[in-house]
Design a protein around this motif. Structure first.
Motif, mmCIF file in Angstrom:
data_model
loop_
_atom_site.group_PDB
_atom_site.id
_atom_site.type_symbol
_atom_site.label_atom_id
_atom_site.label_comp_id
_atom_site.label_asym_id
_atom_site.label_seq_id
_atom_site.Cartn_x
_atom_site.Cartn_y
_atom_site.Cartn_z
ATOM 1 N N LEU A 193 0.832 -1.199 0.000
ATOM 2 C CA LEU A 193 0.000 0.000 0.000
ATOM 3 C C LEU A 193 0.873 1.259 0.000
ATOM 4 C CD1 LEU A 193 -2.818 -1.010 2.515
ATOM 5 C CD2 LEU A 193 -2.827 -1.185 0.014
ATOM 6 N N ASP A 194 1.999 1.224 0.740
ATOM 7 C CA ASP A 194 2.902 2.389 0.787
ATOM 8 C C ASP A 194 3.468 2.683 -0.600
ATOM 9 O OD1 ASP A 194 2.428 2.284 3.490
ATOM 10 O OD2 ASP A 194 4.379 1.393 3.997
ATOM 11 N N LYS A 195 3.880 1.631 -1.299
ATOM 12 C CA LYS A 195 4.461 1.815 -2.631
ATOM 13 C C LYS A 195 3.450 2.399 -3.612
ATOM 14 C CE LYS A 195 6.910 -0.776 -6.213
ATOM 15 N NZ LYS A 195 7.428 -2.112 -6.630
ATOM 16 N N GLU A 196 2.203 1.943 -3.536
ATOM 17 C CA GLU A 196 1.165 2.466 -4.440
ATOM 18 C C GLU A 196 0.839 3.919 -4.123
ATOM 19 O OE1 GLU A 196 -1.689 2.641 -7.439
ATOM 20 O OE2 GLU A 196 0.036 1.328 -7.066
ATOM 21 N N ALA A 197 0.826 4.288 -2.839
ATOM 22 C CA ALA A 197 0.544 5.667 -2.452
ATOM 23 C C ALA A 197 1.646 6.602 -2.956
ATOM 24 C CB ALA A 197 0.396 5.763 -0.941
ATOM 25 N N LEU A 198 2.906 6.180 -2.864
ATOM 26 C CA LEU A 198 4.020 7.004 -3.356
ATOM 27 C C LEU A 198 3.942 7.174 -4.876
ATOM 28 C CD1 LEU A 198 7.022 5.597 -1.252
ATOM 29 C CD2 LEU A 198 6.041 7.886 -1.099
ATOM 30 N N ARG A 199 3.555 6.134 -5.565
ATOM 31 C CA ARG A 199 3.442 6.224 -7.032
ATOM 32 C C ARG A 199 2.381 7.241 -7.456
ATOM 33 N NH1 ARG A 199 0.367 4.700 -11.075
ATOM 34 N NH2 ARG A 199 -1.203 3.830 -9.672
ATOM 35 N N VAL A 200 1.240 7.214 -6.784
ATOM 36 C CA VAL A 200 0.153 8.115 -7.156
ATOM 37 C C VAL A 200 0.502 9.561 -6.823
ATOM 38 C CG1 VAL A 200 -2.266 8.709 -6.720
ATOM 39 C CG2 VAL A 200 -1.595 6.323 -6.944
ATOM 40 N N ILE A 201 1.114 9.817 -5.664
ATOM 41 C CA ILE A 201 1.465 11.181 -5.261
ATOM 42 C C ILE A 201 2.539 11.747 -6.189
ATOM 43 C CG2 ILE A 201 2.559 12.554 -3.431
ATOM 44 C CD1 ILE A 201 -0.350 11.871 -2.878
ATOM 45 N N SER A 202 3.543 10.923 -6.561
ATOM 46 C CA SER A 202 4.623 11.403 -7.439
ATOM 47 C C SER A 202 4.101 11.774 -8.823
ATOM 48 C CB SER A 202 5.720 10.334 -7.565
ATOM 49 O OG SER A 202 6.299 10.055 -6.300
ATOM 50 N N GLY A 203 3.000 11.155 -9.246
ATOM 51 C CA GLY A 203 2.475 11.430 -10.578
ATOM 52 C C GLY A 203 1.450 12.542 -10.619
ATOM 53 N N MET A 204 1.251 13.274 -9.525
ATOM 54 C CA MET A 204 0.266 14.357 -9.519
ATOM 55 C C MET A 204 0.716 15.494 -10.426
ATOM 56 S SD MET A 204 -1.099 14.768 -5.585
ATOM 57 C CE MET A 204 0.515 15.219 -4.962
ATOM 58 N N PRO A 205 -0.225 16.222 -10.986
ATOM 59 C CA PRO A 205 0.122 17.395 -11.787
ATOM 60 C C PRO A 205 0.647 18.514 -10.883
ATOM 61 C CG PRO A 205 -2.246 17.237 -11.545
ATOM 62 C CD PRO A 205 -1.684 15.969 -10.947
ATOM 63 N N ALA A 206 1.197 19.551 -11.490
ATOM 64 C CA ALA A 206 1.755 20.675 -10.728
ATOM 65 C C ALA A 206 0.664 21.365 -9.925
ATOM 66 C CB ALA A 206 2.445 21.646 -11.667
ATOM 67 N N TRP A 207 1.029 21.752 -8.707
ATOM 68 C CA TRP A 207 0.096 22.433 -7.818
ATOM 69 C C TRP A 207 0.232 23.945 -7.983
ATOM 70 C CZ3 TRP A 207 -1.534 20.394 -2.468
ATOM 71 C CH2 TRP A 207 -1.780 19.014 -2.516
ATOM 72 N N LYS A 208 -0.697 24.605 -7.381
ATOM 73 C CA LYS A 208 -0.573 26.057 -7.216
ATOM 74 C C LYS A 208 0.398 26.282 -6.064
ATOM 75 C CE LYS A 208 -3.264 30.187 -6.087
ATOM 76 N NZ LYS A 208 -4.611 30.720 -5.720
ATOM 77 N N PRO A 209 1.556 26.937 -6.282
ATOM 78 C CA PRO A 209 2.566 27.063 -5.212
ATOM 79 C C PRO A 209 2.078 27.933 -4.059
ATOM 80 C CG PRO A 209 3.176 28.417 -7.065
ATOM 81 C CD PRO A 209 1.972 27.632 -7.506
ATOM 82 N N GLY A 210 2.653 27.685 -2.929
ATOM 83 C CA GLY A 210 2.357 28.513 -1.768
ATOM 84 C C GLY A 210 3.113 29.832 -1.835
ATOM 85 N N LYS A 211 2.586 30.833 -1.141
ATOM 86 C CA LYS A 211 3.183 32.173 -1.170
ATOM 87 C C LYS A 211 3.313 32.728 0.245
ATOM 88 C CE LYS A 211 1.658 33.495 -5.818
ATOM 89 N NZ LYS A 211 0.930 34.516 -6.619
ATOM 90 N N GLN A 212 4.387 33.473 0.421
ATOM 91 C CA GLN A 212 4.644 34.163 1.673
ATOM 92 C C GLN A 212 4.999 35.601 1.332
ATOM 93 O OE1 GLN A 212 4.109 33.013 4.621
ATOM 94 N NE2 GLN A 212 5.065 34.535 5.942
ATOM 95 N N ARG A 213 4.141 36.550 1.783
ATOM 96 C CA ARG A 213 4.301 37.969 1.474
ATOM 97 C C ARG A 213 4.345 38.210 -0.033
ATOM 98 N NH1 ARG A 213 8.884 39.830 5.928
ATOM 99 N NH2 ARG A 213 7.655 39.242 7.791
ATOM 100 N N GLY A 214 3.494 37.485 -0.753
ATOM 101 C CA GLY A 214 3.358 37.667 -2.185
ATOM 102 C C GLY A 214 4.398 36.961 -3.018
ATOM 103 N N GLN A 215 5.387 36.267 -2.399
ATOM 104 C CA GLN A 215 6.454 35.579 -3.125
ATOM 105 C C GLN A 215 6.249 34.058 -3.033
ATOM 106 O OE1 GLN A 215 8.822 37.056 -4.955
ATOM 107 N NE2 GLN A 215 8.039 39.092 -4.394
ATOM 108 N N ALA A 216 6.413 33.373 -4.168
ATOM 109 C CA ALA A 216 6.285 31.920 -4.176
ATOM 110 C C ALA A 216 7.428 31.299 -3.374
ATOM 111 C CB ALA A 216 6.306 31.402 -5.614
ATOM 112 N N VAL A 217 7.091 30.334 -2.531
ATOM 113 C CA VAL A 217 8.082 29.679 -1.670
ATOM 114 C C VAL A 217 7.837 28.175 -1.687
ATOM 115 C CG1 VAL A 217 8.464 31.658 -0.136
ATOM 116 C CG2 VAL A 217 6.607 30.056 0.350
#
Length: 230
Positions: A193-217
């Motif tokens: 189950l651990d191996k399958e969970a890592l495979r699915v998470i690694s194949g996710m599309p790009a996320w919206k990055p987080g920001k701190q004081r308007g700068q992507a971090v």
């Protein structure tokens, strides 16, 4: 009438006896004085001998240690090198040796034939944040994330046959460009189950990055991946 005075022979004898007696006394006194002086000298000699004997000390004999003589080894004998000179007749042929100059053998390198290699200095990435003002987000939000996991997870057959189910926690980093890196299991259920969970998470599309004081971090993010049998 001249009177002739005659001396008495008896008177002459008496005078001679008196003189002889006085001379005898003088001789006796002289002998006594000499004897006394001689005795006194012998006593002084004896006493001086005793005193000297008492004051004589035996001198202590101190052995004298002479420094050890160091034997200097003789210098090594130099080996005579005999130079052998070979005499060649005038008619003999002598091979001529040509000494090549290093300047003639030098190959010139054209710098233009080589490409310049620029080594870029690696810049250490800043550690990811845990919480920021604008947290990273899966495209479409949390509901879209759940739908993505539901469609892409393939339940391992061995876990299905053994009725193994549970929730695996996966931690990863959302980069400044939204890419997913460094996924790891922080709560395990089963290796399959651990191996399958890592495979699915690694194949996710790009996320919206987080920001701190308007700068992507870079931000750490954790997603639970649930495995349930119907």
């Amino acid at each position: 009438m001249d009177l002739e005075i005659k001396k008495s022979e008896k008177a002459n004898l008496d005078n001679g006896k008196l003189t002889a007696l006085l001379m005898g006394f003088v001789v006796v006194l002289g002998l006594m004085f000499v004897a006394l002086e001689w005795t006194q000298r012998e006593k002084e000699i004896d006493l001086s001998g005793i005193i000297v004997a008492d004051l004589v000390f035996e001198e202590e004999k101190i052995p004298i240690t002479l420094p050890e003589k160091k034997t200097v080894p003789p210098p090594p004998q130099s080996t005579a090198i005999t130079e052998i000179i070979q005499v060649v007749d005038n008619d003999a042929e002598i091979e001529e040796t040509t000494i090549a100059s290093t300047e003639d053998q030098t190959e010139f390198i054209n710098v233009d034939d080589y490409e310049e290699i620029v080594v870029e200095e690696e810049i250490a990435e800043e550690p990811p944040f845990q919480i920021v003002e604008d947290m990273p987000e899966f495209p479409g939000g949390a509901a879209a994330l759940m739908e993505y996991l539901k469609k892409n997870i393939k339940y391992p057959q061995i876990c299905r046959e053994n009725n193994i189910q549970g929730r695996v926690l996966i931690k990863f980093v959302v980069n400044k460009d939204g890419s997913i890196v460094d996924p790891e299991v922080i709560k395990s259920v089963n290796p399959y189950l651990d191996k399958e969970a890592l495979r699915v998470i690694s194949g996710m599309p790009a996320w919206k990055p987080g920001k701190q004081r308007g700068q992507a971090v870079r931000v750490n993010y954790t997603v639970p991946v649930s495995f349930k049998l119907n």
